[in-house]
Motif scaffolding. Structure first.
Motif, PDB file in Angstrom:
ATOM      1  N   VAL A   3       9.967   6.785  -4.284  1.00 35.39           N
ATOM      2  CA  VAL A   3       9.830   5.332  -4.168  1.00 35.39           C
ATOM      3  C   VAL A   3       9.993   4.918  -2.714  1.00 35.39           C
ATOM      4  O   VAL A   3      10.501   5.684  -1.876  1.00 35.39           O
ATOM      5  CB  VAL A   3      10.866   4.598  -5.037  1.00 35.39           C
ATOM      6  N   GLU A   4       9.581   3.713  -2.438  1.00 40.95           N
ATOM      7  CA  GLU A   4       9.812   3.089  -1.127  1.00 40.95           C
ATOM      8  C   GLU A   4      10.904   2.048  -1.296  1.00 40.95           C
ATOM      9  O   GLU A   4      10.721   1.045  -1.993  1.00 40.95           O
ATOM     10  CB  GLU A   4       8.526   2.453  -0.607  1.00 40.95           C
ATOM     11  N   TRP A   5      12.051   2.288  -0.630  1.00 39.76           N
ATOM     12  CA  TRP A   5      13.220   1.446  -0.856  1.00 39.76           C
ATOM     13  C   TRP A   5      14.081   1.449   0.397  1.00 39.76           C
ATOM     14  O   TRP A   5      14.295   2.498   1.017  1.00 39.76           O
ATOM     15  CB  TRP A   5      14.015   1.978  -2.051  1.00 39.76           C
ATOM     16  N   ASP A  53      14.142  -4.142  -5.199  1.00 39.63           N
ATOM     17  CA  ASP A  53      12.728  -3.785  -5.342  1.00 39.63           C
ATOM     18  C   ASP A  53      12.507  -2.346  -4.892  1.00 39.63           C
ATOM     19  O   ASP A  53      12.815  -1.977  -3.748  1.00 39.63           O
ATOM     20  CB  ASP A  53      11.851  -4.722  -4.507  1.00 39.63           C
ATOM     21  N   GLN A  54      11.978  -1.532  -5.782  1.00 36.53           N
ATOM     22  CA  GLN A  54      11.636  -0.145  -5.492  1.00 36.53           C
ATOM     23  C   GLN A  54      10.174   0.072  -5.871  1.00 36.53           C
ATOM     24  O   GLN A  54       9.811  -0.025  -7.037  1.00 36.53           O
ATOM     25  CB  GLN A  54      12.537   0.825  -6.273  1.00 36.53           C
ATOM     26  N   THR A  55       9.368   0.350  -4.862  1.00 32.96           N
ATOM     27  CA  THR A  55       7.937   0.538  -5.083  1.00 32.96           C
ATOM     28  C   THR A  55       7.644   2.020  -5.247  1.00 32.96           C
ATOM     29  O   THR A  55       7.945   2.820  -4.345  1.00 32.96           O
ATOM     30  CB  THR A  55       7.125  -0.026  -3.902  1.00 32.96           C
TER      31      THR A  55
END
Length: 327
Positions: free
Chosen positions: A68-70, A76-78
């Motif tokens: 994830v991107e965090w 919010d974790q993309t």
């Protein structure tokens, strides 16, 4: 000639002796054992809980964070899949940290394993006086806080006001910045690391030496064998099985030099001492905007590197044993 019946009786397998009956426990004894077991589990429970919270959970969570991107501040974790791994593998600084980590390992591990082996042989001799004092002296740095050792070493090696610089000035030598030069910082850090953890490897070898029966040495001396032959034909063969265990433990320990390196050089100068752990720390905690997904991907790759190095060492040891057996 013996009759067939006698032969059959002689060759017949005897029945196995009956197993002793298990003692019947009284109800009061069973209750006491249950209470004792409950107390044992109750005392072990805090260890299991803390180990699960601060060791197992972060390890499992790092695999998810690597996908994830965090930034660690928001909820919010993309999900980005393997994009973090691709970014880490494409970063030249990551490969530089891998190279520095392996170079640090090549400097430290042989010094710890073989240097501690030579010292353990010396301290295991019954003829050497004050062996207990020397063992304690060499093991004392192990129990010292690593961060404090790093700070103290920065003061000792300070080119302006440190005692090393003062000694060099007495001999007319100019100030030498051992931790501030990119050509000497890694070697200097490695030597300090060896001094810090030298005692634990020495204890491993001393424990291995205690497994050799003293009767073998006494029998060899009675047969007229000297110290060299005893060492070559008795000590070394008996210690070979321990070499793999001690080497694996030492190599795995050498991959965890973050606290000492961070307190002494913080990866500098010019990233010349940035091992993988400092690389991960830089993106996870030292950055203005943390990149926990990127750092977690680097941490997972670091774990894979450790497994590969240890597996390669085990494989090489097994192959060498087979070659020696064939010879």
């Amino acid at each position: 000639m013996a009759s067939p019946s006698l032969i059959a009786e002689a060759t017949a397998t005897k029945p196995a002796p009956p197993r002793p009956a298990r003692p019947v426990k009284r109800p009061g004894q069973r209750a006491r054992e249950r209470r004792r077991n409950l107390w044992i589990y109750a005392f072990l429970l805090p260890t299991f809980v803390l180990y699960g919270m601060y060791t197992l959970y972060p390890m499992v969570a790092s695999y998810w964070y690597s996908l994830v991107e965090w930034n660690g501040f928001t909820a919010d974790q993309t999900f980005v899949g393997l994009a973090n791994y691709q970014a880490v593998l494409a970063d030249p600084m990551f490969w530089s940290s891998v190279r520095i980590t392996l170079l640090f390992l090549l400097i430290v591990a042989p010094l710890r394993v073989f240097g501690a082996f030579a010292l353990a042989i010396l301290l295991n001799s019954p003829r050497l006086p004050f062996t207990s004092f020397f063992r304690t002296a060499y093991f004392l740095p192990v129990v010292t806080t690593t961060a404090i050792v790093g700070v103290v070493m920065r003061f000792i090696l300070d080119p302006a006001s440190g005692p090393v610089a003062a000694v060099l000035q007495l001999f007319g030598a100019g100030p030498v910045d051992l931790l501030g030069s990119s050509s000497t910082a890694l070697v200097t850090s490695g030597v300090i690391y060896v001094w810090k953890f030298f005692g634990i490897t020495m204890i491993y070898w001393l424990a291995a030496l205690q497994t050799i029966p003293r009767d073998l040495f006494e029998a060899a001396r009675i047969d007229g064998a000297g110290a060299g032959k005893i060492f070559r034909h008795i000590t070394l063969p008996m210690l070979i099985p321990f070499l793999l265990i001690i080497s694996v433990l030492t190599i795995e320990d050498c991959f965890h030099a973050f606290d000492l390196m961070q307190s002494m050089t913080a990866g500098g100068p010019f990233f010349s001492t940035e091992i993988i752990e400092i690389y991960i720390y830089r993106f996870a905690f030292a950055a203005t905007i943390p990149q926990l997904g990127f750092a977690s991907a680097a941490a997972v790759l670091f774990g894979v590197l450790v497994l590969v190095v240890v597996a390669a060492q085990v494989w090489a040891t097994v192959v060498s044993r087979r070659l020696r057996a064939r010879a």
